[in-house]
Design an enzyme around this catalytic site. Structure first.
Site, short mmCIF file in Angstrom:
data_model
loop_
_atom_site.label_atom_id
_atom_site.label_comp_id
_atom_site.label_asym_id
_atom_site.label_seq_id
_atom_site.Cartn_x
_atom_site.Cartn_y
_atom_site.Cartn_z
N GLU A 1 0.81 -1.22 0.00
CA GLU A 1 0.00 0.00 0.00
C GLU A 1 0.85 1.27 0.00
O GLU A 1 1.77 1.41 0.80
CB GLU A 1 -0.91 -0.01 1.23
CG GLU A 1 -1.92 1.11 1.25
CD GLU A 1 -3.11 0.75 2.13
OE1 GLU A 1 -4.01 0.03 1.65
OE2 GLU A 1 -3.13 1.16 3.30
N ASN B 1 -10.22 -7.29 7.85
CA ASN B 1 -9.37 -6.28 8.48
C ASN B 1 -9.11 -6.63 9.94
O ASN B 1 -10.05 -6.84 10.71
CB ASN B 1 -10.02 -4.89 8.36
CG ASN B 1 -8.97 -3.79 8.39
OD1 ASN B 1 -7.90 -3.95 8.98
ND2 ASN B 1 -9.26 -2.67 7.77
N GLU C 1 -5.74 -8.27 6.25
CA GLU C 1 -5.40 -6.86 6.16
C GLU C 1 -5.00 -6.25 7.51
O GLU C 1 -5.67 -6.50 8.51
CB GLU C 1 -6.60 -6.04 5.66
CG GLU C 1 -7.15 -6.43 4.33
CD GLU C 1 -8.39 -5.60 3.96
OE1 GLU C 1 -9.11 -6.01 3.05
OE2 GLU C 1 -8.64 -4.58 4.62
N SER C 2 -3.97 -5.44 7.47
CA SER C 2 -3.61 -4.48 8.54
C SER C 2 -2.80 -5.07 9.70
O SER C 2 -3.10 -6.17 10.19
CB SER C 2 -4.84 -3.81 9.15
OG SER C 2 -5.57 -3.11 8.17
N LYS D 1 0.84 4.61 1.22
CA LYS D 1 0.10 5.21 2.35
C LYS D 1 1.03 6.19 3.05
O LYS D 1 2.05 5.79 3.60
CB LYS D 1 -0.30 4.06 3.28
CG LYS D 1 -1.11 4.43 4.50
CD LYS D 1 -1.50 3.16 5.26
CE LYS D 1 -2.43 3.44 6.41
NZ LYS D 1 -2.79 2.20 7.15
N GLU E 1 -14.41 -5.58 2.14
CA GLU E 1 -13.76 -5.64 3.46
C GLU E 1 -14.74 -5.87 4.58
O GLU E 1 -15.78 -5.21 4.67
CB GLU E 1 -13.00 -4.33 3.70
CG GLU E 1 -12.23 -4.32 5.01
CD GLU E 1 -11.45 -3.06 5.19
OE1 GLU E 1 -10.50 -2.85 4.41
OE2 GLU E 1 -11.79 -2.27 6.08
N LYS F 1 -7.87 2.70 -3.01
CA LYS F 1 -8.15 2.56 -1.57
C LYS F 1 -8.76 3.86 -1.08
O LYS F 1 -8.10 4.88 -0.98
CB LYS F 1 -6.84 2.25 -0.85
CG LYS F 1 -7.04 1.85 0.60
CD LYS F 1 -7.32 0.37 0.69
CE LYS F 1 -7.62 -0.08 2.11
NZ LYS F 1 -6.58 0.20 3.06
O1 LIG Z 1 -4.85 2.84 9.04
C1 LIG Z 1 -5.64 3.47 9.76
O2 LIG Z 1 -5.28 4.08 10.80
C2 LIG Z 1 -7.10 3.57 9.42
C3 LIG Z 1 -7.93 4.33 10.21
C4 LIG Z 1 -9.27 4.47 9.88
C5 LIG Z 1 -9.79 3.85 8.77
C6 LIG Z 1 -8.94 3.07 7.96
C7 LIG Z 1 -7.62 2.92 8.29
N1 LIG Z 1 -6.78 2.16 7.51
C8 LIG Z 1 -7.20 1.45 6.36
C9 LIG Z 1 -6.57 0.11 6.34
O3 LIG Z 1 -7.25 -0.83 6.64
C10 LIG Z 1 -5.12 0.01 6.04
O4 LIG Z 1 -4.68 1.08 5.26
C11 LIG Z 1 -4.62 -1.26 5.36
O5 LIG Z 1 -5.30 -2.39 5.67
C12 LIG Z 1 -3.11 -1.39 5.70
O6 LIG Z 1 -2.97 -1.45 7.10
P1 LIG Z 1 -1.54 -1.25 7.78
O7 LIG Z 1 -0.59 -2.23 7.19
O8 LIG Z 1 -1.77 -1.51 9.24
O9 LIG Z 1 -1.14 0.15 7.50
#
Ligand SMILES: O=C(O)c1ccccc1NCC(=O)[C@H](O)[C@H](O)COP(=O)(O)O
Length: 255
Positions: free
Chosen positions: A52, A182, A215-216, A54, A161, A113
């Site tokens: 991503e 997520n 995810e995340s 970001k 998602e 995204k």
């Molecule tokens: O990333 C955040 O803080 C967030 C807050 C509020 C709504 C969405 C958010 N993120 C979107 C995502 O789910 C992530 O960008 C994506 O899954 C990647 O996650 P990460 O590797 O933890 O940055």
């Protein structure tokens, strides 16, 4: 959809996005062929990586000042299978330009995204060259089938998602082809790395034949062990984007 009912940080973001698109055209736009590039990229053997682009987030604040195309090319060289490009401007530092430059300059398929709250956002995604768009069940609720149909009509794959059992049920009933689980609760921003394996197992037990994305919250190769044998792909943003050496970070994650 009732964006007033969405709680926490997510509620604020979707209300802002709804205001951004208020009064915009809701016609579906011209039908485009389904190329399924994003889906095909995730079907490669092993755990595929969606990397991503970001630059900031509500949970991390400023992550990194990235040149989106250079970031995408570093992810690509490191071995990512697909890209996710933020287009939400206020909280994530995303933009239309970021997506368009990445699509024009990188070979990998890209996901738009954003927090899709209006059909015009899907038309934009297709016109800007995205291969896929994110559809969040927590935001779209019962409108998910309509948005899924609109995305497919425009030739887009949809990453649907979910975060809990009720959302997973809606995604399955709507006929989602790619489901992302997520680990981050977008209302509280808390991460639970057990969430993806738990819901991925439930999706498979329910007979889901499509693709599953965790995810995340993933930072290290060891973090991926919880989903390595379960998921088709993993979506990683903050830890790669903030690493300082994006290609190396991808290689280490996938080693
Ligand atoms: O990333 C955040 O803080 C967030 C807050 C509020 C709504 C969405 C958010 N993120 C979107 C995502 O789910 C992530 O960008 C994506 O899954 C990647 O996650 P990460 O590797 O933890 O940055």
């Amino acid at each position: 959809m009732n964006v007033a009912a969405v709680e926490g940080v997510l509620g604020q973001i979707v209300r802002e996005r709804s205001a951004d698109y208020q009064g915009r055209e809701t016609e579906p736009g011209p039908a485009r062929p389904r190329i399924r590039r994003f889906e095909a990229a995730l079907r490669a053997p092993g755990l595929s990586l969606i990397a991503e682009v970001k630059q900031a987030s509500p949970s991390q604040g400023h992550i990194a000042a990235l040149d989106p195309l250079q970031a995408a090319l570093a992810y690509q060289a490191g071995g990512a299978a697909a890209l996710s490009v933020l287009t939400e401007p206020r909280h994530f530092g995303g933009s239309q330009e970021a997506l368009q430059t990445v699509v024009a300059g990188a070979a990998l398929p890209a996901l738009r995204k954003d927090f899709v709250v209006h059909p015009a956002m899907l038309l934009e995604a297709a016109e800007w060259g995205a291969s896929a768009a994110l559809l969040m069940v927590s935001v779209l609720g019962e409108q998910l089938p309509d948005y899924l149909q609109r995305a497919h009509h425009l030739g887009l794959d949809a990453l649907v998602e979910v975060h809990d059992e009720a959302e997973l049920r809606l995604a399955l009933d709507a006929g989602a082809e790619i489901i992302g689980v997520n680990n981050r609760d977008l209302r509280s921003l808390q991460i639970d790395l057990e969430n993806s394996p738990r819901l991925i197992r439930q999706a498979r037990a329910a007979g889901f034949q499509g693709l599953l994305v965790a995810e995340s919250g993933y930072r290290t190769r060891a973090d991926l062990d919880t989903v390595r044998a379960l998921a088709d792909a993993v979506l990683v943003g903050s830890s790669l984007a903030g690493s300082g050496d994006l290609g190396r970070a991808v290689r280490e994650l996938l080693a």
